[in-house]
Design a protein around this motif. Structure first.
Motif, short mmCIF file in Angstrom:
data_model
loop_
_atom_site.label_atom_id
_atom_site.label_comp_id
_atom_site.label_asym_id
_atom_site.label_seq_id
_atom_site.Cartn_x
_atom_site.Cartn_y
_atom_site.Cartn_z
N ARG A 2 0.85 -1.19 0.00
CA ARG A 2 0.00 0.00 0.00
C ARG A 2 0.88 1.24 0.00
O ARG A 2 1.80 1.37 0.80
N SER A 3 0.58 2.15 -0.90
CA SER A 3 1.43 3.35 -1.03
C SER A 3 1.34 4.26 0.19
O SER A 3 2.24 5.04 0.45
N ASP A 4 0.23 4.14 0.95
CA ASP A 4 0.06 5.02 2.11
C ASP A 4 0.45 4.36 3.42
O ASP A 4 0.26 4.92 4.49
N GLN A 5 1.02 3.14 3.35
CA GLN A 5 1.35 2.41 4.57
C GLN A 5 2.50 3.09 5.31
O GLN A 5 3.49 3.49 4.72
N VAL A 6 2.34 3.21 6.62
CA VAL A 6 3.35 3.88 7.45
C VAL A 6 3.55 3.07 8.74
O VAL A 6 2.58 2.68 9.40
N THR A 112 -0.68 4.07 9.63
CA THR A 112 -1.43 4.27 8.39
C THR A 112 -2.75 4.99 8.69
O THR A 112 -3.52 4.55 9.55
N GLY A 113 -2.98 6.07 8.00
CA GLY A 113 -4.23 6.81 8.19
C GLY A 113 -4.17 7.91 9.22
O GLY A 113 -5.12 8.68 9.36
N GLN A 115 -3.65 11.36 10.60
CA GLN A 115 -3.72 12.65 9.92
C GLN A 115 -2.71 13.64 10.51
O GLN A 115 -2.31 13.53 11.67
N ARG A 143 8.12 3.90 5.66
CA ARG A 143 7.16 3.12 4.88
C ARG A 143 7.27 1.61 5.13
O ARG A 143 6.37 0.86 4.76
N THR A 169 9.48 9.12 5.56
CA THR A 169 8.47 8.61 4.63
C THR A 169 8.62 9.18 3.23
O THR A 169 8.05 8.63 2.28
#
Length: 423
Positions: A2-6, A112-113, A115, A143, A169
């Motif tokens: 997932r490109s937004d995975q952190v 992830t997610g 804000q 990431r 990131t």
């Protein structure tokens, strides 16, 4: 991926030493070391103690040097460290979507997610943990888990510039860290692997990130391949929120002094068996087999050497301390020999399963329900009043063979008679 995975890695700074400092504010600027069992070797150092002593150095060799430099030594207080770890991890878990407790002083988190500024979020975690526990932590954000580990290392290495939080990131920040980190600092790359990689011209973490993953797998292993992919930003390791049950449980200790009689050796084995049984029940498992072994010191040329173990088949899968202790102490009688001075005992629980996973015949006996209830009550009492409050009669409270811990601090958070006093 997932490109937004952190991911984030939150790591306590000099954890054992930091735990000791929480209740000794007078040592806030004093170098601290923590010693292994029986006050043997240095196993933890505060940052300001590192110039004066090497990790693993025997205490008897460096004792006077530490005194000259004002370094304060403590015996290892695992009850304190374990409780402080639980407090730190519970705070982290309350602030993140998901978490994986990786070790007593490290925790991976899924951000992830989340804000807003991740750097500010890391600072908020750091501030909350410090305020509520007194333990300083570093936060690395990236990431992948391997990059998060590397970011955390950078946060601690450049503490004055980073404030203990590093977010890599973005490609620019990630590449800067990779170019400025030796390959030996990468998570999972040990000394021998470092030598192999350096012989191939892989000196920096960036070199490993750019290496051909398939070549690394063919030459070394899939683990090294995954490490390289993770450094390149491809997530290969997921967050493990629940640790799988252990397949073996071991309780092994050096005695505080050499033992040449059978009775105290049996007492020690009974004590270690009780601790192993507690661990067994805490993960909801039972065992069908155990190994009990004892040995003398193996390096003194003036002493007779002896090491022997016995494998014990239990009558049924069990986590009953009484049954395990009886079997273990009977095994000691088989391996003990007169004329030797024993220095260590080990209890190893094998063939661990969850209840119901063993397939016996229809008429095989199983652990009585009454014993399940008894062990549950024992655990509840020990959880409430402290380990060892209720134990088998063969496990003494203050044994003559107990670990030597002359520099032990108080159990400030786990014993009501040792609460922190402020005057």
């Amino acid at each position: 991926m997932r490109s937004d995975q952190v991911f984030a890695l939150i790591d306590c700074n000099s954890f054992y030493a930091s735990c000791e400092r929480v209740f000794r504010p007078d040592l806030a600027k004093t170098p601290i070391v923590v010693l292994s069992n029986n006050d043997g070797c240095v196993i933890a150092r505060s940052y300001d103690a590192k110039p004066f002593v090497k990790m693993g150095e025997p205490y008897f060799q460096c004792r006077e040097r530490l005194k000259r430099h004002g370094v304060v030594a403590f015996s290892s207080n695992y009850a304190l460290y374990g409780d402080m770890s639980e407090r730190v991890m519970s705070i982290i878990e309350s602030m993140v979507p998901a978490a994986e407790v990786y070790s007593i002083d490290e925790c991976f988190a899924d951000l992830t997610g989340v804000q807003g500024s991740l750097t500010q979020f890391g600072r908020d975690v750091r501030a909350k943990v410090l305020q509520r526990t007194g333990i300083p932590v570093g936060v690395g954000i990236a990431r992948t888990k391997t990059l998060a580990k590397l970011a955390n290392h950078t946060a601690k290495r450049l503490q004055a510039h980073t404030g203990g939080v590093v977010d890599i990131t973005t490609d620019f920040e990630r590449d800067w860290v990779l170019r400025n980190t030796e390959v030996k600092e990468v998570w999972g790359i040990g000394r021998r692997m470092t030598e192999h990689l350096q012989s191939m011209g892989i000196q920096k973490a960036m070199d490993l990130a750019k290496a051909d993953p398939r070549m690394l797998r063919d030459k070394f292993s899939v683990v090294v391949e995954k490490t390289a992919r993770e450094l390149a930003g491809v997530s290969c390791l997921e967050l493990d929120e629940a640790a799988p049950p252990k397949q073996e449980i071991c309780c092994s200790r050096m005695f505080g002094k050499r033992l040449s009689e059978l009775a105290p050796v049996k007492q020690a084995v009974a004590t270690y068996t009780g601790r192993a049984a507690e661990k067994l029940r805490s993960q909801g498992s039972v065992c069908k087999r155990m190994r009990v072994s004892i040995r003398t010191g193996m390096f003194n040329p003036d002493e007779l050497h002896h090491a022997q173990g016995a494998l014990v088949e239990l009558p049924y899968p069990t986590n009953d301390t009484l049954l395990l202790t009886r079997a273990a102490t009977n095994a000691v009688e088989l391996v003990f020999r007169e004329g030797y001075r024993y220095s260590k005992a080990e209890v190893l629980l094998l063939d661990l399963r969850q209840p119901g996973e063993f397939t016996d015949d229809l008429f095989a006996i199983s652990q009585p329900v009454a014993r399940d209830k008894l062990m549950s009550v024992v655990d509840q009492i020990n959880d409430r009043y402290g380990r060892g409050t209720m134990r088998t009669g063969s496990a003494p409270r203050t044994p003559v063979w107990g670990m030597r811990r002359d520099l032990l601090s108080q159990s400030y958070t786990t014993r009501i008679d040792q609460l922190w006093k402020v005057t």
